[in-house]
Design a protein around this motif. Structure first.
Motif, PDB file in Angstrom:
ATOM      1  N   GLY A  45      32.535  47.715  46.960  1.00 55.57           N
ATOM      2  CA  GLY A  45      31.978  47.719  47.782  1.00 55.57           C
ATOM      3  C   GLY A  45      31.419  46.745  48.422  1.00 55.57           C
ATOM      4  N   GLU A  46      31.693  45.371  47.458  1.00 59.06           N
ATOM      5  CA  GLU A  46      31.377  44.111  47.914  1.00 59.06           C
ATOM      6  C   GLU A  46      32.540  43.284  48.218  1.00 59.06           C
ATOM      7  OE1 GLU A  46      27.522  42.645  45.373  1.00 59.06           O
ATOM      8  OE2 GLU A  46      29.215  43.391  44.109  1.00 59.06           O
ATOM      9  N   ARG A  47      33.558  43.900  48.605  1.00 57.37           N
ATOM     10  CA  ARG A  47      34.879  43.148  49.109  1.00 57.37           C
ATOM     11  C   ARG A  47      34.551  42.317  50.179  1.00 57.37           C
ATOM     12  NH1 ARG A  47      39.691  43.905  51.671  1.00 57.37           N
ATOM     13  NH2 ARG A  47      41.481  42.933  50.382  1.00 57.37           N
ATOM     14  N   ARG A  48      34.079  43.217  51.062  1.00 57.91           N
ATOM     15  CA  ARG A  48      34.056  42.626  52.544  1.00 57.91           C
ATOM     16  C   ARG A  48      33.137  41.283  52.463  1.00 57.91           C
ATOM     17  NH1 ARG A  48      36.677  40.963  55.799  1.00 57.91           N
ATOM     18  NH2 ARG A  48      37.931  42.723  55.542  1.00 57.91           N
ATOM     19  N   LYS A  49      31.870  41.383  51.819  1.00 59.33           N
ATOM     20  CA  LYS A  49      31.170  40.266  51.518  1.00 59.33           C
ATOM     21  C   LYS A  49      31.944  39.151  50.853  1.00 59.33           C
ATOM     22  CE  LYS A  49      26.769  38.962  49.605  1.00 59.33           C
ATOM     23  NZ  LYS A  49      25.500  39.255  48.867  1.00 59.33           N
ATOM     24  N   ALA A  50      32.608  39.517  49.697  1.00 61.33           N
ATOM     25  CA  ALA A  50      33.219  38.364  49.040  1.00 61.33           C
ATOM     26  C   ALA A  50      34.544  37.851  49.992  1.00 61.33           C
ATOM     27  CB  ALA A  50      34.045  38.990  47.893  1.00 61.33           C
ATOM     28  N   LEU A  51      35.106  38.468  50.815  1.00 60.26           N
ATOM     29  CA  LEU A  51      36.215  37.997  51.527  1.00 60.26           C
ATOM     30  C   LEU A  51      35.323  37.009  52.557  1.00 60.26           C
ATOM     31  CD1 LEU A  51      38.481  41.057  51.885  1.00 60.26           C
ATOM     32  CD2 LEU A  51      38.821  38.946  50.517  1.00 60.26           C
ATOM     33  N   ASP A  52      34.526  37.461  53.260  1.00 59.93           N
ATOM     34  CA  ASP A  52      33.769  36.799  54.327  1.00 59.93           C
ATOM     35  C   ASP A  52      33.117  35.583  53.889  1.00 59.93           C
ATOM     36  OD1 ASP A  52      34.232  38.730  56.016  1.00 59.93           O
ATOM     37  OD2 ASP A  52      32.274  39.705  56.179  1.00 59.93           O
ATOM     38  N   ALA A  53      32.716  35.567  52.542  1.00 61.56           N
ATOM     39  CA  ALA A  53      32.290  34.282  51.677  1.00 61.56           C
ATOM     40  C   ALA A  53      33.525  33.207  51.311  1.00 61.56           C
ATOM     41  CB  ALA A  53      31.216  34.565  50.687  1.00 61.56           C
ATOM     42  N   GLY A  54      34.761  33.705  51.535  1.00 60.85           N
ATOM     43  CA  GLY A  54      35.791  32.702  51.082  1.00 60.85           C
ATOM     44  C   GLY A  54      36.538  33.099  49.825  1.00 60.85           C
ATOM     45  N   ALA A  55      36.195  34.174  49.284  1.00 62.61           N
ATOM     46  CA  ALA A  55      37.059  34.866  48.149  1.00 62.61           C
ATOM     47  C   ALA A  55      38.397  35.251  48.544  1.00 62.61           C
ATOM     48  CB  ALA A  55      36.298  35.800  47.232  1.00 62.61           C
ATOM     49  N   GLU A  56      39.278  35.252  47.622  1.00 59.77           N
ATOM     50  CA  GLU A  56      40.542  35.901  47.930  1.00 59.77           C
ATOM     51  C   GLU A  56      40.798  37.333  47.657  1.00 59.77           C
ATOM     52  OE1 GLU A  56      43.143  33.729  49.048  1.00 59.77           O
ATOM     53  OE2 GLU A  56      41.836  32.402  49.168  1.00 59.77           O
ATOM     54  N   GLY A  57      39.818  37.987  47.051  1.00 58.94           N
ATOM     55  CA  GLY A  57      39.713  39.164  46.632  1.00 58.94           C
ATOM     56  C   GLY A  57      38.749  39.374  45.706  1.00 58.94           C
ATOM     57  N   VAL A  58      38.700  40.738  45.145  1.00 57.69           N
ATOM     58  CA  VAL A  58      37.950  41.246  44.193  1.00 57.69           C
ATOM     59  C   VAL A  58      38.491  41.975  43.041  1.00 57.69           C
ATOM     60  CG1 VAL A  58      35.884  41.567  45.744  1.00 57.69           C
ATOM     61  CG2 VAL A  58      37.384  43.265  45.395  1.00 57.69           C
ATOM     62  N   ILE A  59      37.997  41.799  41.759  1.00 55.33           N
ATOM     63  CA  ILE A  59      38.441  42.780  40.692  1.00 55.33           C
ATOM     64  C   ILE A  59      37.352  43.410  40.256  1.00 55.33           C
ATOM     65  CG2 ILE A  59      39.487  42.512  38.246  1.00 55.33           C
ATOM     66  CD1 ILE A  59      40.287  39.547  38.944  1.00 55.33           C
ATOM     67  N   ALA A  60      37.418  44.809  40.380  1.00 50.03           N
ATOM     68  CA  ALA A  60      36.727  45.770  39.968  1.00 50.03           C
ATOM     69  C   ALA A  60      36.514  45.741  38.240  1.00 50.03           C
ATOM     70  CB  ALA A  60      36.733  47.206  40.402  1.00 50.03           C
ATOM     71  N   LYS A  61      35.207  46.081  38.237  1.00 48.72           N
ATOM     72  CA  LYS A  61      34.988  46.044  36.490  1.00 48.72           C
ATOM     73  C   LYS A  61      35.184  47.717  36.270  1.00 48.72           C
ATOM     74  CE  LYS A  61      31.159  42.794  36.352  1.00 48.72           C
ATOM     75  NZ  LYS A  61      29.829  42.716  36.079  1.00 48.72           N
ATOM     76  N   PRO A  62      35.582  47.982  34.881  1.00 42.18           N
ATOM     77  CA  PRO A  62      36.028  46.894  33.970  1.00 42.18           C
ATOM     78  C   PRO A  62      37.302  46.521  34.093  1.00 42.18           C
ATOM     79  CG  PRO A  62      36.306  49.278  33.110  1.00 42.18           C
ATOM     80  CD  PRO A  62      35.764  49.492  34.488  1.00 42.18           C
ATOM     81  N   LEU A  63      37.255  45.272  33.573  1.00 41.14           N
ATOM     82  CA  LEU A  63      38.546  44.494  33.768  1.00 41.14           C
ATOM     83  C   LEU A  63      39.727  45.144  32.811  1.00 41.14           C
ATOM     84  CD1 LEU A  63      38.099  40.774  33.332  1.00 41.14           C
ATOM     85  CD2 LEU A  63      38.056  41.944  35.426  1.00 41.14           C
ATOM     86  N   ASP A  64      40.819  45.368  33.369  1.00 41.98           N
ATOM     87  CA  ASP A  64      41.951  45.945  32.409  1.00 41.98           C
ATOM     88  C   ASP A  64      43.310  45.354  32.921  1.00 41.98           C
ATOM     89  OD1 ASP A  64      43.019  47.293  34.890  1.00 41.98           O
ATOM     90  OD2 ASP A  64      42.160  49.017  34.317  1.00 41.98           O
ATOM     91  N   ALA A  65      44.468  45.398  32.143  1.00 39.04           N
ATOM     92  CA  ALA A  65      45.505  44.648  32.341  1.00 39.04           C
ATOM     93  C   ALA A  65      45.997  44.713  33.979  1.00 39.04           C
ATOM     94  CB  ALA A  65      46.542  45.198  31.586  1.00 39.04           C
ATOM     95  N   GLN A  66      46.189  46.186  34.461  1.00 36.45           N
ATOM     96  CA  GLN A  66      46.589  46.420  35.703  1.00 36.45           C
ATOM     97  C   GLN A  66      45.961  45.696  36.995  1.00 36.45           C
ATOM     98  OE1 GLN A  66      46.534  50.743  36.506  1.00 36.45           O
ATOM     99  NE2 GLN A  66      47.359  50.531  38.565  1.00 36.45           N
ATOM    100  N   ARG A  67      44.515  45.750  36.648  1.00 32.20           N
ATOM    101  CA  ARG A  67      43.624  44.957  37.591  1.00 32.20           C
ATOM    102  C   ARG A  67      43.892  43.649  37.659  1.00 32.20           C
ATOM    103  NH1 ARG A  67      38.379  48.966  36.422  1.00 32.20           N
ATOM    104  NH2 ARG A  67      38.935  50.315  37.902  1.00 32.20           N
ATOM    105  N   VAL A  68      43.989  42.802  36.560  1.00 36.11           N
ATOM    106  CA  VAL A  68      44.207  41.397  36.548  1.00 36.11           C
ATOM    107  C   VAL A  68      45.498  41.155  36.883  1.00 36.11           C
ATOM    108  CG1 VAL A  68      44.450  39.589  35.028  1.00 36.11           C
ATOM    109  CG2 VAL A  68      42.508  41.275  34.845  1.00 36.11           C
ATOM    110  N   ARG A  69      46.539  42.192  36.741  1.00 35.07           N
ATOM    111  CA  ARG A  69      48.240  41.591  37.159  1.00 35.07           C
ATOM    112  C   ARG A  69      47.958  41.939  38.562  1.00 35.07           C
ATOM    113  NH1 ARG A  69      50.071  45.241  32.429  1.00 35.07           N
ATOM    114  NH2 ARG A  69      50.260  43.440  30.822  1.00 35.07           N
ATOM    115  N   ALA A  70      47.397  42.852  39.193  1.00 35.75           N
ATOM    116  CA  ALA A  70      47.340  42.924  40.727  1.00 35.75           C
ATOM    117  C   ALA A  70      46.700  41.943  41.336  1.00 35.75           C
ATOM    118  CB  ALA A  70      46.581  44.339  40.822  1.00 35.75           C
ATOM    119  N   ALA A  71      45.726  41.565  40.761  1.00 37.79           N
ATOM    120  CA  ALA A  71      44.869  40.377  41.355  1.00 37.79           C
ATOM    121  C   ALA A  71      45.658  39.254  41.267  1.00 37.79           C
ATOM    122  CB  ALA A  71      43.613  40.381  40.637  1.00 37.79           C
TER     123      ALA A  71
END
Length: 115
Positions: A84-110
């Motif tokens: 839900g914080e993705r838009r705020k992150a992108l607006d602040a200059g981030a390339e994207g978000v990774i949702a918790k909990p971290l797992d291999a699929q999320r890290v690879r996709a990011a």
């Protein structure tokens, strides 16, 4: 590629380290957000995983500092936060978000999204 992971939760740092090493990356870990800007300047990571919720100097503060510094502004930052914080992150200059909990699929996709 070196990846700086900034998180005050040692368990998250341990998981990130294991996942990144498993995919051939070189993790640089810190639980102290105040030190992350200097680490980014000196180590020149290819990407930064940045937790949002940290005491004091939180992820939003650090993201602003990274993006306003000419030496670190070009480093892709992925915020570790709620989707839900993705838009705020992108607006602040981030390339994207990774949702918790971290797992291999999320890290690879990011990592695939940033190249």
């Amino acid at each position: 590629m070196r990846v700086l992971v900034v998180n005050d939760d040692q368990n998250v740092l341990d998981v990130a380290e294991r996942l990144l090493i498993g995919d051939g990356y070189v993790p640089i870990l810190t639980g102290t957000p105040q030190s992350a800007l200097q680490i980014a300047r000196s180590m020149r990571p290819g990407a930064i995983f940045l937790d949002v919720l940290m005491p004091g100097f939180d992820g939003w503060d650090l993201l602003a500092a990274l993006k306003s510094d000419p030496e670190t502004s070009g480093i892709p930052v992925l915020m570790i936060c709620m989707l839900g914080e993705r838009r705020k992150a992108l607006d602040a200059g981030a390339e994207g978000v990774i949702a918790k909990p971290l797992d291999a699929q999320r890290v690879r996709a990011a990592m695939a999204r940033i190249g």
